[in-house]
Design an enzyme around this catalytic site. Structure first.
Site, PDB file in Angstrom:
ATOM      1  CE  LYS A 164     -11.614   3.312   2.079  1.00  8.16           C
ATOM      2  NZ  LYS A 164     -10.870   4.266   2.782  1.00  8.16           N
ATOM      3  CD  GLU A 171      -3.323   0.093   1.944  1.00  5.81           C
ATOM      4  OE1 GLU A 171      -2.931   0.468   3.029  1.00  5.81           O
ATOM      5  OE2 GLU A 171      -4.746  -0.077   1.812  1.00  5.81           O
ATOM      6  CG  HIS A 231       7.890 -29.508   2.272  1.00  9.37           C
ATOM      7  ND1 HIS A 231       8.478 -30.778   1.879  1.00  9.37           N
ATOM      8  CD2 HIS A 231       8.747 -28.988   3.280  1.00  9.37           C
ATOM      9  CE1 HIS A 231       9.193 -31.045   2.651  1.00  9.37           C
ATOM     10  NE2 HIS A 231       9.678 -30.118   3.356  1.00  9.37           N
TER      11      HIS A 231
END
Lengths: 470, 470
Positions: free
Chosen positions: B441, B298, B327
């Site tokens: 938003k 961000e 793994h």
């Protein structure tokens, strides 16, 4: 049957495709150009399947045949044990965790026995952090605990170290009955866990030899833990079988979700999308992103192609979670380098809903939330994120689950496994090995003093010259 | 004091630097070339700090001054509540989770009250999945539960939706005392949570106005939850203050860990390392990788530089976990594209150890494990992975924590925050805003019917034409 038809998962790849707003995206013609290659890939994969090299698909029916036996043993365990602890790492741990989280309540272990339908608590110890392992072992009543040791080779250092510790503790606490607290899932014929289960009397389940760790969720690796926790493994397998059939039979790229996703992935990778973000919009699918990240990374991250040419290929998977990571990663996703493609996994109808209460006394900037379901907000955020990505020219697609149940999760697993197999064909690599993991294993043997690795040990120790340290 | 000296975290960047085996890596000269730039960056940052634009650093002493009051309230909560539920998302949730996981037992919520030192169980609801939220709310005894609502603006849709649901349920269950179950952490002066806390009588803590979400862990955002769970917030702040001082005062790039990490990050980014992998070798630091991923993504994922030039920059963070992801991801890390740098975070001495028992009857391929501590295996695997990455020419560095405690975690937070601030300077961007989150938003407001957003709603709905769906 009617119920199941409704439960077919869908692929919406509109956001990957060219449009007025995104003229640089993939065109239908681009996809069409994959048809010949895809045809060859399909023939090759079906041939491999017939030759026993694609057993994650070929053995599904056999696994269905074993399901009843697994279920019976799981029911027996539920009656006699309070805790089921899986010892495993990589493919032996990710699938079981992903399916558990998808299909059991989020706070499963904290529920009362009754709310767990008297199923055992479930722990997966997929690391060797001594603090965590000791804390767990000390908190469990070992007399009421079953340990499931999963390692195909029977010599995975991490899992075998855990096993040795647990075995010793069980011997101390449960004396002669210690073997009634260990069930192993391993190879049919060879390896330490085969010998040990014979010598010491552990119940044993078999991982078919043609199925590697990251493709093993629908073998006893995943089916036993799922059944123990009360997940319907028959439905899980039925979903997988349905998707497997569809993908095998559908020849048309535009109707075959695995081919489509592989074509979109391959096309974008070759045009610089080095990163693939997998971002479910459901808490239950958070660990599925981890499972997929292993599948994608280990299968496709390869130095050599099948003609032994160096290619250093692979697309780096990123696990994310909607809506949470909108507040963490989406800034980068929209404004950072355009080097990613995005897969959202959405759930159309959640098992539960909650109404956000209305309150007319509140300020307008939160009042508007009232009267909606919480799931509506989640869906709106997903749509808004799709829109924001589109505006920024970022390619994205949706895998849509009508609901989150064993049948849709089974489908999802097979879709992603087949997609990976197809991607391997398109990249001309072996998607089923992992040669790059060997170096680290050998180094570990050497540093732990395993006989025969003395030279490597000196090499490593000589190389460790910590010149730059502050 | 002697104790603390031993607890200073170190940076080992040998694996980033040029050597016989890796002649293409970074040279000392390369780093030296950063000196002038770094000097300018340092002056600029210290100036910003003096002007109140770097309050994550500037207000540390003020936060220390508030710590006693926070501690007292936390102790009061511990006496009266069994559950502490944090409602927040992004920076309001990641820091508290990271610090909790680092400094409390892994299975904290499952421990008995006694083993938790009679501290409340701790839940962080950082998503709006209705199934998970409903399950949690139904399983808690609300009369014994405190909700900490964290939103600086007081209009974060997700958090406010959760708040509205919880407030209504509390009113039903706790009647007039419902307000004794909510504590808000928000802005000093403005926003819904300020008004509501005044009108409805919630206890309120303040997020200083100059500290954005991802930098807010060492404000009441993180300090209250930590103190509630019994973490020593004084030590946490002392560690932060010590690292902050060191970074501010040390002018020499080669002695300043934040400058060094920023220089190494910037240099590698500009040479095509688009991805930064953050891989702790300790289960307790797993969520720290999530916190760092937000900070890095961000802060640095930015379309425009400070002269409003389009640059679409950023380095994509990846969270991984050692040894587990050896793994899962290391195959790609060693054999895939060489487009990554790696940061390992290691813990020198774990709080607990477990001996792997010896058994001479076992096969040699596991017998060698016996007699070692489990932590030795983990450390060997880390070394072996470093060696494997070196062989493959991959750049890596280690942040070394002598042990995992509040003092080292405090240092770690500040190191990574300062490193990010420096990286922002080197990239000539604003590391403290997040304009790219706005679009999503606004889209959410529009789709949820917030007045004033009707036009955006039509735009989004028109754009949603699901042409490609199977």
């Amino acid at each position: 049957m009617e119920e199941r038809k409704k439960s077919l998962i869908q692929l919406d790849y509109t956001g990957m495709m060219r449009s007025e707003k995104n003229p640089k995206a993939i065109s239908e013609k681009d996809l069409c150009s994959f048809q010949p290659q895809m045809h060859i890939a399909r023939v090759a994969l079906l041939q491999k399947r017939a030759q026993g090299e694609l057993d994650f698909s070929a053995l599904l029916l056999e696994m269905k045949g074993q399901a009843q036996q697994i279920q019976e043993y799981a029911d027996y365990l539920s009656e006699h044990y309070e805790n089921f602890v899986l010892l495993g790492i990589g493919g032996s741990a990710l699938g079981p965790q992903a399916v558990h989280q998808a299909l059991r309540p989020y706070y499963y272990n904290e529920l009362s026995s009754e709310k767990r339908n008297h199923r055992p608590r479930f722990y997966v110890v997929d690391n060797i952090d001594p603090t965590r392992f000791k804390d767990l072992l000390e908190s469990l009543n070992l007399e009421k605990t079953m340990f499931n040791v999963i390692s195909k080779s029977g010599n995975t250092s991490e899992t075998m170290a855990q096993f040795l510790i647990v075995r010793q503790m069980l011997k101390e606490v449960c004396k002669d009955q210690f073997n009634e607290h260990i069930v192993v899932t391993t190879d049919q014929e060879k390896g330490n866990l085969v010998t040990l289960s014979e010598n010491e009397g552990y119940r044993r389940f078999v991982i078919p030899s043609g199925i590697g760790g990251r493709f093993s969720e629908l073998t006893p690796v995943g089916l036993l833990p799922a059944a123990v926790c009360g997940i319907n493994i028959f439905e899980l397998l039925d979903g997988a079988i349905a998707m497997d059939k569809k993908i095998r039979e559908q020849k048309d790229l535009f109707e075959n979700p695995a081919q489509l996703r592989a074509a979109l992935g391959c096309f974008s990778l070759k045009r610089g999308k080095a990163i693939s973000v997998f971002m479910p919009y459901a808490d239950g699918l958070k660990t599925m992103a981890d499972w997929y990240a292993q599948l994608w990374a280990e299968s496709l991250g390869k130095r050599y192609d099948r003609q032994e040419q160096e290619i250093w290929t692979g697309q780096t998977p990123i696990k994310a979670l909607g809506v949470t990571d909108q507040h963490s990663q989406v800034q980068l996703y929209t404004e950072g380098p355009n080097d990613k493609i995005f897969t959202f996994v959405t759930v159309r109808i959640f098992d539960e809903e909650i109404l956000i209460p209305k309150d007319d006394d509140l300020e307008q900037n939160i009042q508007f939330l009232g009267g909606h379901q919480l799931g509506d907000l989640l869906r709106a955020e997903h749509k808004a994120t799709e829109y924001a990505l589109s505006l920024a020219g970022r390619l994205h697609q949706n895998i849509i689950l009508p609901e989150l149940n064993a049948y849709t999760v089974g489908q999802l697993l097979l879709l992603l496994e087949w997609e990976t197999a197809y991607m391997g064909e398109l990249l001309n690599i072996n998607a089923f090995d992992q040669p790059g993991v060997e170096e680290g294993k050998i180094g570990t043997y050497a540093l732990m003093g395993r006989p025969g690795y003395e030279q490597r040990r000196s090499e490593i120790e000589e190389s460790i010259c910590k010149k730059y340290i502050i």
